[in-house]
Scaffold this motif. Structure first.
Motif, PDB file in Angstrom:
ATOM      1  N   ALA A 126       0.814  -1.212   0.000  1.00  0.00           N
ATOM      2  CA  ALA A 126       0.000   0.000   0.000  1.00  0.00           C
ATOM      3  C   ALA A 126       0.846   1.260   0.000  1.00  0.00           C
ATOM      4  CB  ALA A 126      -0.921   0.005   1.227  1.00  0.00           C
ATOM      5  N   VAL A 127       0.220   2.347  -0.405  1.00  0.00           N
ATOM      6  CA  VAL A 127       0.815   3.678  -0.322  1.00  0.00           C
ATOM      7  C   VAL A 127      -0.130   4.552   0.506  1.00  0.00           C
ATOM      8  CG1 VAL A 127       2.054   3.507  -2.502  1.00  0.00           C
ATOM      9  CG2 VAL A 127      -0.281   4.389  -2.487  1.00  0.00           C
ATOM     10  N   PRO A 128       0.387   5.599   1.152  1.00  0.00           N
ATOM     11  CA  PRO A 128      -0.463   6.422   2.015  1.00  0.00           C
ATOM     12  C   PRO A 128      -1.673   7.018   1.313  1.00  0.00           C
ATOM     13  CG  PRO A 128       1.847   6.886   2.461  1.00  0.00           C
ATOM     14  CD  PRO A 128       1.816   5.979   1.268  1.00  0.00           C
ATOM     15  N   GLU A 129      -1.533   7.361   0.044  1.00  0.00           N
ATOM     16  CA  GLU A 129      -2.616   8.043  -0.675  1.00  0.00           C
ATOM     17  C   GLU A 129      -3.870   7.199  -0.803  1.00  0.00           C
ATOM     18  OE1 GLU A 129       1.190   9.862  -1.415  1.00  0.00           O
ATOM     19  OE2 GLU A 129       0.528   7.789  -1.721  1.00  0.00           O
ATOM     20  N   THR A 130      -3.742   5.865  -0.715  1.00  0.00           N
ATOM     21  CA  THR A 130      -4.905   4.994  -0.891  1.00  0.00           C
ATOM     22  C   THR A 130      -5.251   4.223   0.382  1.00  0.00           C
ATOM     23  OG1 THR A 130      -3.540   3.136  -1.667  1.00  0.00           O
ATOM     24  CG2 THR A 130      -4.370   4.699  -3.332  1.00  0.00           C
ATOM     25  N   THR A 131      -4.666   4.619   1.510  1.00  0.00           N
ATOM     26  CA  THR A 131      -4.789   3.840   2.746  1.00  0.00           C
ATOM     27  C   THR A 131      -5.464   4.643   3.845  1.00  0.00           C
ATOM     28  OG1 THR A 131      -2.737   2.691   2.168  1.00  0.00           O
ATOM     29  CG2 THR A 131      -3.518   2.454   4.428  1.00  0.00           C
ATOM     30  N   ALA A 132      -6.325   3.975   4.601  1.00  0.00           N
ATOM     31  CA  ALA A 132      -6.967   4.598   5.764  1.00  0.00           C
ATOM     32  C   ALA A 132      -6.870   3.663   6.956  1.00  0.00           C
ATOM     33  CB  ALA A 132      -8.432   4.931   5.482  1.00  0.00           C
ATOM     34  N   VAL A 133      -6.896   4.261   8.133  1.00  0.00           N
ATOM     35  CA  VAL A 133      -6.942   3.529   9.395  1.00  0.00           C
ATOM     36  C   VAL A 133      -8.367   3.617   9.933  1.00  0.00           C
ATOM     37  CG1 VAL A 133      -6.088   3.430  11.758  1.00  0.00           C
ATOM     38  CG2 VAL A 133      -4.535   4.055   9.898  1.00  0.00           C
ATOM     39  N   ILE A 134      -8.918   2.474  10.337  1.00  0.00           N
ATOM     40  CA  ILE A 134     -10.227   2.439  10.980  1.00  0.00           C
ATOM     41  C   ILE A 134     -10.026   2.000  12.422  1.00  0.00           C
ATOM     42  CG2 ILE A 134     -12.523   1.421  11.004  1.00  0.00           C
ATOM     43  CD1 ILE A 134     -12.279   0.913   8.043  1.00  0.00           C
ATOM     44  N   GLY A 135     -10.483   2.803  13.378  1.00  0.00           N
ATOM     45  CA  GLY A 135     -10.311   2.450  14.771  1.00  0.00           C
ATOM     46  C   GLY A 135     -11.323   3.142  15.658  1.00  0.00           C
ATOM     47  N   ASP A 136     -11.294   2.763  16.935  1.00  0.00           N
ATOM     48  CA  ASP A 136     -12.244   3.342  17.897  1.00  0.00           C
ATOM     49  C   ASP A 136     -11.552   4.165  18.976  1.00  0.00           C
ATOM     50  OD1 ASP A 136     -11.176   0.882  19.068  1.00  0.00           O
ATOM     51  OD2 ASP A 136     -12.646   1.200  20.661  1.00  0.00           O
ATOM     52  N   GLN A 137     -10.205   4.233  18.930  1.00  0.00           N
ATOM     53  CA  GLN A 137      -9.479   4.950  19.971  1.00  0.00           C
ATOM     54  C   GLN A 137      -8.731   6.140  19.376  1.00  0.00           C
ATOM     55  OE1 GLN A 137      -8.242   3.553  23.447  1.00  0.00           O
ATOM     56  NE2 GLN A 137      -8.858   1.426  23.271  1.00  0.00           N
ATOM     57  N   LEU A 138      -8.995   7.314  19.920  1.00  0.00           N
ATOM     58  CA  LEU A 138      -8.349   8.527  19.424  1.00  0.00           C
ATOM     59  C   LEU A 138      -6.849   8.553  19.683  1.00  0.00           C
ATOM     60  CD1 LEU A 138     -11.133  11.030  20.509  1.00  0.00           C
ATOM     61  CD2 LEU A 138     -10.441  10.575  18.149  1.00  0.00           C
ATOM     62  N   PRO A 139      -6.367   8.206  20.901  1.00  0.00           N
ATOM     63  CA  PRO A 139      -4.931   8.354  21.161  1.00  0.00           C
ATOM     64  C   PRO A 139      -4.064   7.272  20.539  1.00  0.00           C
ATOM     65  CG  PRO A 139      -6.026   7.515  23.112  1.00  0.00           C
ATOM     66  CD  PRO A 139      -7.104   7.804  22.119  1.00  0.00           C
ATOM     67  N   THR A 140      -4.656   6.236  19.958  1.00  0.00           N
ATOM     68  CA  THR A 140      -3.856   5.163  19.355  1.00  0.00           C
ATOM     69  C   THR A 140      -4.158   5.031  17.865  1.00  0.00           C
ATOM     70  OG1 THR A 140      -5.523   3.571  20.143  1.00  0.00           O
ATOM     71  CG2 THR A 140      -3.535   3.869  21.482  1.00  0.00           C
ATOM     72  N   ASP A 141      -5.359   4.586  17.516  1.00  0.00           N
ATOM     73  CA  ASP A 141      -5.703   4.375  16.106  1.00  0.00           C
ATOM     74  C   ASP A 141      -5.640   5.676  15.306  1.00  0.00           C
ATOM     75  OD1 ASP A 141      -6.465   1.623  16.623  1.00  0.00           O
ATOM     76  OD2 ASP A 141      -8.282   2.419  17.531  1.00  0.00           O
ATOM     77  N   ILE A 142      -6.334   6.697  15.774  1.00  0.00           N
ATOM     78  CA  ILE A 142      -6.465   7.921  14.992  1.00  0.00           C
ATOM     79  C   ILE A 142      -5.170   8.730  15.012  1.00  0.00           C
ATOM     80  CG2 ILE A 142      -7.807  10.027  14.662  1.00  0.00           C
ATOM     81  CD1 ILE A 142      -9.262   7.281  14.142  1.00  0.00           C
ATOM     82  N   LEU A 143      -4.581   8.917  16.192  1.00  0.00           N
ATOM     83  CA  LEU A 143      -3.314   9.639  16.266  1.00  0.00           C
ATOM     84  C   LEU A 143      -2.239   8.919  15.467  1.00  0.00           C
ATOM     85  CD1 LEU A 143      -1.526  11.882  17.357  1.00  0.00           C
ATOM     86  CD2 LEU A 143      -1.180  10.512  19.436  1.00  0.00           C
TER      87      LEU A 143
END
Length: 278
Positions: A201-218
């Protein structure tokens, strides 16, 4: 819609996203059917170091979802990979954690021992955590062992509410020893890097799905990826409103995400539509 339309790779958290406790989220099988149908590649990356990748493969199979072992990346495997990069084969490791973490480190060539004279102390979520285990880990760190944490999650979501996570154990040992751990799991970059390598993968086509702001999203933001928050796990709307860390997209759960994504892919592409005459 445009952001969803261009995604081809996902790094997906599990606890609080795909299930809560032992209950699958509504729409779980539809979500994976959607990903397979549209050939969207994914790695299920979890900070939970207490379960092996085969545990997750088998759990998803019970929920009616088929995934391959290489599509699962728990932090026990990421931690073993990290130690292989920095430590000699056969280094002695004291583990505070479950059997999955001990097995991952043993399989990676390390000596897992219950002694204080070790090279590393590796700490993951431990269901049998006792003061005696914490004291032994603290003494090993005082004796010069390097302090490694599988993940910094402050809480994790169970069926009946939130529970203290591994971050609480790390905080105990850090306060006792004055030594900060090296953290392998999210939001640190290693797990995202391993996941992206597996998918090509490359960043332009990749997303993170998560439920925690300080780990998944950050962590997703640090890695330069799009971030999608699920409000089905550890984060409440009030927590989101007060957080300095904000995701790119927010959905109630995977069922809502699937519906929105399906709509985005079936809607006419505005770039291909003729401009309306004014």
């Amino acid at each position: 819609m445009e952001e969803l339309r261009r995604l081809r790779h996902l790094i997906i958290d599990m606890d609080g996203v795909l299930w809560r406790g032992k209950r699958p989220m509504e729409g779980l099988t539809d979500f994976f059917a959607f990903l397979r149908r549209h050939e969207i590649r994914f790695v299920l990356a979890t900070n939970n170091a207490s379960r092996s990748r085969m545990d997750y493969v088998e759990q998803l199979a019970r929920f009616g979802v088929t995934v391959r072992p290489e599509e699962v990346l728990p932090s026990c495997d990421a931690t073993a990979f990290y130690l292989q990069q920095i430590a000699p084969a056969g280094a002695r490791v004291l583990v505070v954690g479950e059997q999955a973490l001990r097995a991952a480190l043993s399989e990676a060539g390390f000596q897992v021992v219950d002694e204080e004279n070790v090279d590393f102390v590796v700490v993951g979520l431990d269901w049998g955590l006792t003061y005696a285990k914490l004291a032994r880990a603290a003494r090993a760190i005082w004796n010069g062992a390097r302090f490694i944490g599988t993940n910094p999650d402050p809480v994790w979501p169970g069926e009946d509410g939130l529970y203290p996570g591994n971050g609480a154990t790390l905080a105990f040992l850090e306060r006792a020893t004055g030594v900060s751990p090296i953290v392998v799991g999210k939001p640190e970059p290693l797990m995202f890097q391993i996941a992206m390598q597996r998918m090509g993968a490359v960043p332009e086509t990749t997303a993170v799905i998560g439920d925690q702001l300080p780990t998944d999203i950050l962590g997703g933001k640090r890695a330069g990826l799009r971030t999608i928050l699920m409000l089905s796990g550890a984060t409440t709307p009030s927590m989101l409103a007060e957080s300095p860390v904000q995701p790119d997209m927010v959905f109630a759960d995977i069922r809502a995400l699937t519906a929105a994504w399906e709509a985005a892919l079936t809607a006419p592409d505005p770039k291909e539509c003729p401009q309306r005459l004014r």
